[in-house]
Scaffold this active site. Structure first.
Site, PDB file in Angstrom:
ATOM      1  N   GLU A   1      41.458 -25.806  -7.503  1.00 27.79           N
ATOM      2  CA  GLU A   1      41.302 -24.449  -8.087  1.00 27.79           C
ATOM      3  C   GLU A   1      42.132 -23.421  -7.332  1.00 27.79           C
ATOM      4  OE1 GLU A   1      38.005 -23.173 -10.132  1.00 27.79           O
ATOM      5  OE2 GLU A   1      37.228 -25.199 -10.450  1.00 27.79           O
ATOM      6  N   GLY A   2      43.291 -23.868  -6.896  1.00 27.37           N
ATOM      7  CA  GLY A   2      44.205 -23.009  -6.151  1.00 27.37           C
ATOM      8  C   GLY A   2      44.012 -23.236  -4.670  1.00 27.37           C
TER       9      GLY A   2
END
Ligand code: CAA
Ligand code: FAD
Length: 381
Positions: A365-366
């Protein structure tokens, strides 16, 4: 400003903790070792508890609770088993939520309602072999032909892949458009001809969460499975990730809290030099830092969750929460292994698993670098 949990939030916390300790914790070690996903335990039961749609309105089969309640649920599951925590987070934040936010009424009835109840599981397909941090580099294509979209391409590292029934997938619909432009979002159902699963990843941590490759080969989906407006897929993905990062930050706090609890219990029991090691100031200082960092991270997560529930902008807040919580999880779990000494390094205690599980929260998620990029861009805009 009120820092107390509401009655509803407290009830959710005690209900999920009880379930997590009684049912999820006992098999966490075995599932990790065997890389085994247990659908009944890790998803179906979450549905029975009302967690698979906890933030959605009751009219869509949800529980109508707020994002802090959701954060608490993911934290409590992850405190004993990070794989179960991410199963819920990926399903709810990344697959069900974009359908809730951008779906037509028909899509909500068809997909969101059974997802919220826990009848159907969701997954989110953004990452590709050459498009990870650079999500705008998506190469999977979707071409409109009559009343169908034809998808071609490969998605990698997809959580809940293979197990989920509903996939939110990003694909390029305008080949001429560059970078993040010309990307659209689609809903693809498992079992659609031309949609198959490839490699299942063997991982350092969250080993009982399945991570699979999705393969689209002339996969035909109905035109009405376009999610949101054509060409708006990148922004749909970014808004989806704003919410998803609250889920992963909550997972990270849960892992860290689990490690602190294990280290505390051990330090009170373990004697060296005829003294419980918890009495040594050197150990107490480590425990104090661990507890303080977890509390600070949790407050940042609740801040982002509060904003998400109250119609405030929360992109920056969720990036800060995810950055802080994931780096805290890595530090705290490493310290927990240190406090357990040689025993902490063995599989007889859960802290080595927690340390392995913590690492992914700094990547998916990054990555932490991408969270800094989001925060820095917002600051200097
Ligand atoms: N909300 C709405 N719009 C947004 C936005 C947001 N949060 N962030 C960016 N945008 C908009 C911008 O305003 C811009 O709009 P215009 O075209 O109108 O100007 C457009 O999107 C492009 O923005 P950027 O120029 O900032 O885009 P970029 O190409 O530089 O990428 C990025 C930005 C933040 C690095 C993005 O690519 C990113 O988030 N990368 C990380 C990918 C990621 O997190 N993947 C996770 C996969 S899911 C997963 O891992 C699952 C799991 O854990 C279980
Ligand atoms: P890269 O983007 O190649 O990054 C490599 C390194 O370069 C990193 O350290 C990164 O921080 C750094 N870097 C890259 N760009 C910059 C920059 N601009 N500035 C500074 N540093 C930079 N994806 C999905 O779509 N759905 C899922 O369900 C999903 N689940 C996952 C589950 C697991 C277990 C894993 C491992 C991954 C999952 N992912 C999923 C993919 C995940 O989101 C990506 O792995 C992640 O975004 C990083 O992309 P990458 O692996 O291609 O690394």
């Amino acid at each position: 400003m009120n820092f107390e949990l509401t009655e509803e939030q407290s009830l959710i916390k005690s209900m999920v903790r009880e379930f997590a300790e009684a049912e999820v914790a006992p098999t966490a070690k075995e599932r990790d070792e065997e890389e085994k996903f247990d659908r009944q335990l890790m998803f179906d039961k979450l549905g029975e508890l009302g967690l698979t749609g906890i933030v959605f309105p009751e009219e869509y089969g949800g529980a109508g609770a707020d994002y802090i309640s959701y954060s608490i649920a993911v934290e409590e599951l992850s405190r004993v088993d990070a794989s179960t925590g991410v199963t819920l987070s990926a399903h709810l934040s990344l697959a069900a939520n974009p359908i809730y936010l951008f779906g037509s009424e028909e899509q909500k009835q068809t997909f969101l309602v059974p997802m919220a109840s826990g009848e159907k599981m969701g997954a989110f397909g953004l990452t590709e072999p050459s498009a990870g941090s650079d999500a705008g580099g998506t190469k999977t294509t979707a071409v409109k032909k009559g009343d169908k979209w034809i998808l071609n391409g490969t998605k990698i590292f997809i959580t809940n892949g293979g197990e989920a029934e509903v996939y939110v997938v990003l694909a390029r619909t305008d080949k001429e458009a560059e970078k993040h432009h010309g990307i659209s979002a689609f809903i693809v159902e498992k079992g659609t001809p031309g949609f198959s699963f490839g490699k299942k990843e063997q991982k350092l941590g969250i080993r009982s969460s399945p991570t699979m490759e999705l393969i689209f080969e002339n996969c035909e989906i109905p035109a009405e499975n376009l999610l949101g407006e054509e060409g708006h897929g990148f922004k749909i993905a970014m808004k989806t990730l704003d919410g998803g990062r609250i889920g992963i930050a909550s997972q990270a706090i849960g892992i860290a809290q689990g490690a602190l609890d294990a280290a505390l219990e051990y330090a009170k029991e373990r004697k060296q030099f005829d003294t419980p090691i918890a009495r040594f100031q050197g150990v107490q200082f480590q425990l104090a830092d661990m507890a303080t960092q977890i509390e600070a991270a949790r407050l940042l997560v609740y801040n982002a969750a509060y904003k998400a529930s109250n119609g405030l902008s929360y992109s920056q807040a969720s990036a800060m929460a995810k950055l802080m919580a994931s780096e805290t999880a890595m530090k705290v779990t490493t310290q927990a292994v240190q406090i357990l000494g040689g025993y902490g390094y063995t599989r007889d205690f859960p802290v080595e698993r927690m340390m392995r599980d913590a690492k992914i929260t700094e990547i998916y998620e990054g990555t932490s670098e991408i969270q800094r990029l989001v925060i820095g861009t917002n600051l200097t805009r």
